[in-house]
Design a protein around this motif. Sequence first.
Motif, PDB file in Angstrom:
ATOM      1  N   ASP A  72       1.005  -1.109  -0.088  1.00 41.58           N
ATOM      2  CA  ASP A  72      -0.068  -0.006   0.240  1.00 41.58           C
ATOM      3  C   ASP A  72       0.746   1.415   0.050  1.00 41.58           C
ATOM      4  N   THR A  73       1.186   1.501  -1.292  1.00 39.47           N
ATOM      5  CA  THR A  73       2.028   2.939  -1.281  1.00 39.47           C
ATOM      6  C   THR A  73       1.444   4.266  -0.856  1.00 39.47           C
ATOM      7  N   GLY A  74       0.060   4.192  -0.507  1.00 38.57           N
ATOM      8  CA  GLY A  74      -0.713   5.303  -0.478  1.00 38.57           C
ATOM      9  C   GLY A  74      -1.011   6.166  -1.446  1.00 38.57           C
ATOM     10  N   LEU A  75      -0.625   5.367  -2.668  1.00 39.84           N
ATOM     11  CA  LEU A  75      -0.905   6.353  -4.064  1.00 39.84           C
ATOM     12  C   LEU A  75      -1.948   5.556  -4.876  1.00 39.84           C
ATOM     13  N   HIS A  76      -2.525   4.651  -4.356  1.00 43.64           N
ATOM     14  CA  HIS A  76      -3.362   3.565  -5.439  1.00 43.64           C
ATOM     15  C   HIS A  76      -4.796   4.301  -5.695  1.00 43.64           C
ATOM     16  N   LEU A 116       8.077  12.839  -6.113  1.00 46.42           N
ATOM     17  CA  LEU A 116       9.258  11.964  -6.321  1.00 46.42           C
ATOM     18  C   LEU A 116       8.983  11.276  -7.693  1.00 46.42           C
ATOM     19  N   TRP A 117       7.787  10.638  -7.870  1.00 44.16           N
ATOM     20  CA  TRP A 117       7.623   9.651  -8.971  1.00 44.16           C
ATOM     21  C   TRP A 117       7.623  10.455 -10.401  1.00 44.16           C
ATOM     22  N   LYS A 118       7.848  11.672 -10.270  1.00 43.92           N
ATOM     23  CA  LYS A 118       8.109  12.466 -11.710  1.00 43.92           C
ATOM     24  C   LYS A 118       9.422  12.480 -12.105  1.00 43.92           C
ATOM     25  N   ASP A 120      12.379  10.855 -10.247  1.00 43.03           N
ATOM     26  CA  ASP A 120      13.017   9.698  -9.796  1.00 43.03           C
ATOM     27  C   ASP A 120      11.919   8.489  -9.582  1.00 43.03           C
ATOM     28  N   PRO A 121      11.404   7.915 -10.487  1.00 41.25           N
ATOM     29  CA  PRO A 121      10.338   6.923 -10.117  1.00 41.25           C
ATOM     30  C   PRO A 121      11.051   5.600  -9.607  1.00 41.25           C
ATOM     31  N   ASN A 122      12.244   5.225  -9.989  1.00 37.30           N
ATOM     32  CA  ASN A 122      13.008   4.227  -9.380  1.00 37.30           C
ATOM     33  C   ASN A 122      13.308   4.335  -7.939  1.00 37.30           C
ATOM     34  N   GLN A 123      13.672   5.399  -7.643  1.00 36.50           N
ATOM     35  CA  GLN A 123      13.869   5.713  -6.042  1.00 36.50           C
ATOM     36  C   GLN A 123      12.427   5.884  -5.366  1.00 36.50           C
ATOM     37  N   CYS A 124      11.284   6.325  -5.911  1.00 34.33           N
ATOM     38  CA  CYS A 124       9.841   6.188  -5.234  1.00 34.33           C
ATOM     39  C   CYS A 124       9.498   4.817  -5.352  1.00 34.33           C
ATOM     40  N   CYS A 125       9.862   4.029  -6.143  1.00 34.44           N
ATOM     41  CA  CYS A 125       9.357   2.494  -6.088  1.00 34.44           C
ATOM     42  C   CYS A 125      10.165   1.888  -5.230  1.00 34.44           C
ATOM     43  N   HIS A 126      11.542   2.206  -5.142  1.00 30.91           N
ATOM     44  CA  HIS A 126      12.231   1.558  -3.989  1.00 30.91           C
ATOM     45  C   HIS A 126      11.642   1.816  -2.448  1.00 30.91           C
ATOM     46  N   ILE A 127      11.377   2.923  -2.323  1.00 24.43           N
ATOM     47  CA  ILE A 127      10.824   3.422  -1.070  1.00 24.43           C
ATOM     48  C   ILE A 127       9.647   2.806  -0.806  1.00 24.43           C
ATOM     49  N   ARG A 128       8.734   2.999  -1.775  1.00 25.50           N
ATOM     50  CA  ARG A 128       7.292   2.590  -1.339  1.00 25.50           C
ATOM     51  C   ARG A 128       6.937   1.123  -1.788  1.00 25.50           C
ATOM     52  N   LYS A 129       7.876   0.301  -2.540  1.00 27.37           N
ATOM     53  CA  LYS A 129       7.345  -0.916  -2.839  1.00 27.37           C
ATOM     54  C   LYS A 129       8.417  -2.083  -2.507  1.00 27.37           C
ATOM     55  N   VAL A 130       9.834  -1.719  -2.904  1.00 24.95           N
ATOM     56  CA  VAL A 130      10.919  -2.512  -2.806  1.00 24.95           C
ATOM     57  C   VAL A 130      11.139  -3.072  -1.339  1.00 24.95           C
ATOM     58  N   GLY A 206      -1.674   0.103 -11.364  1.00 16.85           N
ATOM     59  CA  GLY A 206      -0.570   0.640 -10.320  1.00 16.85           C
ATOM     60  C   GLY A 206      -1.128   1.799  -9.510  1.00 16.85           C
ATOM     61  N   CYS A 207       0.084   2.626  -9.207  1.00 13.04           N
ATOM     62  CA  CYS A 207      -0.218   3.857  -8.355  1.00 13.04           C
ATOM     63  C   CYS A 207      -0.980   4.890  -9.463  1.00 13.04           C
ATOM     64  N   PHE A 208      -1.526   5.507  -8.728  1.00 10.99           N
ATOM     65  CA  PHE A 208      -2.457   6.805  -9.909  1.00 10.99           C
ATOM     66  C   PHE A 208      -1.500   7.564 -10.674  1.00 10.99           C
ATOM     67  N   PRO A 209      -0.392   8.120 -10.014  1.00 12.34           N
ATOM     68  CA  PRO A 209       0.454   9.157 -10.683  1.00 12.34           C
ATOM     69  C   PRO A 209       1.021   8.415 -11.969  1.00 12.34           C
ATOM     70  N   CYS A 210       1.347   7.116 -11.703  1.00 12.23           N
ATOM     71  CA  CYS A 210       2.132   6.233 -12.936  1.00 12.23           C
ATOM     72  C   CYS A 210       1.372   5.484 -14.015  1.00 12.23           C
ATOM     73  N   THR A 211       0.071   5.377 -13.991  1.00 12.92           N
ATOM     74  CA  THR A 211      -0.784   4.799 -14.568  1.00 12.92           C
ATOM     75  C   THR A 211      -1.765   5.652 -15.500  1.00 12.92           C
ATOM     76  N   ARG A 224       2.050   1.995 -17.840  1.00 11.60           N
ATOM     77  CA  ARG A 224       2.697   2.152 -16.819  1.00 11.60           C
ATOM     78  C   ARG A 224       3.734   3.177 -16.924  1.00 11.60           C
ATOM     79  N   TRP A 225       4.064   4.087 -16.206  1.00 11.86           N
ATOM     80  CA  TRP A 225       5.356   5.011 -16.309  1.00 11.86           C
ATOM     81  C   TRP A 225       5.427   5.456 -17.828  1.00 11.86           C
ATOM     82  N   THR A 226       4.330   5.890 -18.592  1.00 10.89           N
ATOM     83  CA  THR A 226       4.393   5.869 -19.925  1.00 10.89           C
ATOM     84  C   THR A 226       5.427   7.141 -20.067  1.00 10.89           C
TER      85      THR A 226
END
Length: 238
Positions: A72-76, A116-118, A120-130, A206-211, A224-226
């Motif tokens: 639950d990233t908080g961004l669904h 942050l998703w705009k 550095d989405p990799n960093q954002c996914c790392h924090i909120r998912k990985v 996925g999360c709304f900012p990236c879908t 996803r991350w278009t």
Amino acid sequence: MTETVTYQNWSQISGIFPILDETKGARSVLEWAYRSYPEEQIVYASSFGAEAIVLIDLIQQVKPDAHIVFLDTGLHFPETYEVIDKMEARFPILRIERKQPKISLDEQSAEYGSALWKRDPNQCCHIRKVIPLKETLTAKQAWISGLRREQSPTRANTEFLNKDEKFENIKICPLIHWTWDEVWSYIKERDLPYNTLHDHQYPSIGCFPCTQPVGDDGDSRAGRWTGSGKTECGLHTR
Ligand code: SF4
């Protein structure tokens, strides 16, 4: 009991599952998995997309009180939280955990800047998912995922059992042979709840900012991350 496949003894295993049953091997794989791993050693990490609905229904037939974790990233989307509620109501014995990151969105903004998703989405996914999944999988020998081979080129070589270098355990993927049409036939036949965004050209959610929704000719993960070049959140890459 079948000998448990671990990250350490991975080299001893070879293809052991038939694929010619009515679920293309999925039920056999799940029966093997829940027979082979103690319940505290195995978890299904679920996105609650269409594949997840199929997989949860199959899992509850094999292990009615299985542990399922939702990152639950908080961004669904609200529709994603709605379908989780519906699945909990349909299968109340399942243990569905909503795993949140250690830092809130406000704390993330304070530390890394807003949205942050705009940048550095990799960093954002790392924090909120990985990191949250890594915390969940600590000391677990196996996890289940709903990957299908036809979803994308990066998933085309997925096997039923995969040595997961990132989490140092075994990733079990029962649905590798399923097509998108078969996923939906199963959902309709079983009259299962699903994320209603799927009715509005969101095949992968996925999360709304990236879908984003995709056109009919787009591949299932094109929304996803278009435009960013990113295709995976990092859970399935080394
Ligand atoms: S999908 Fe987007 S919003 Fe969600 S964690 Fe990854 S970068 Fe952040």
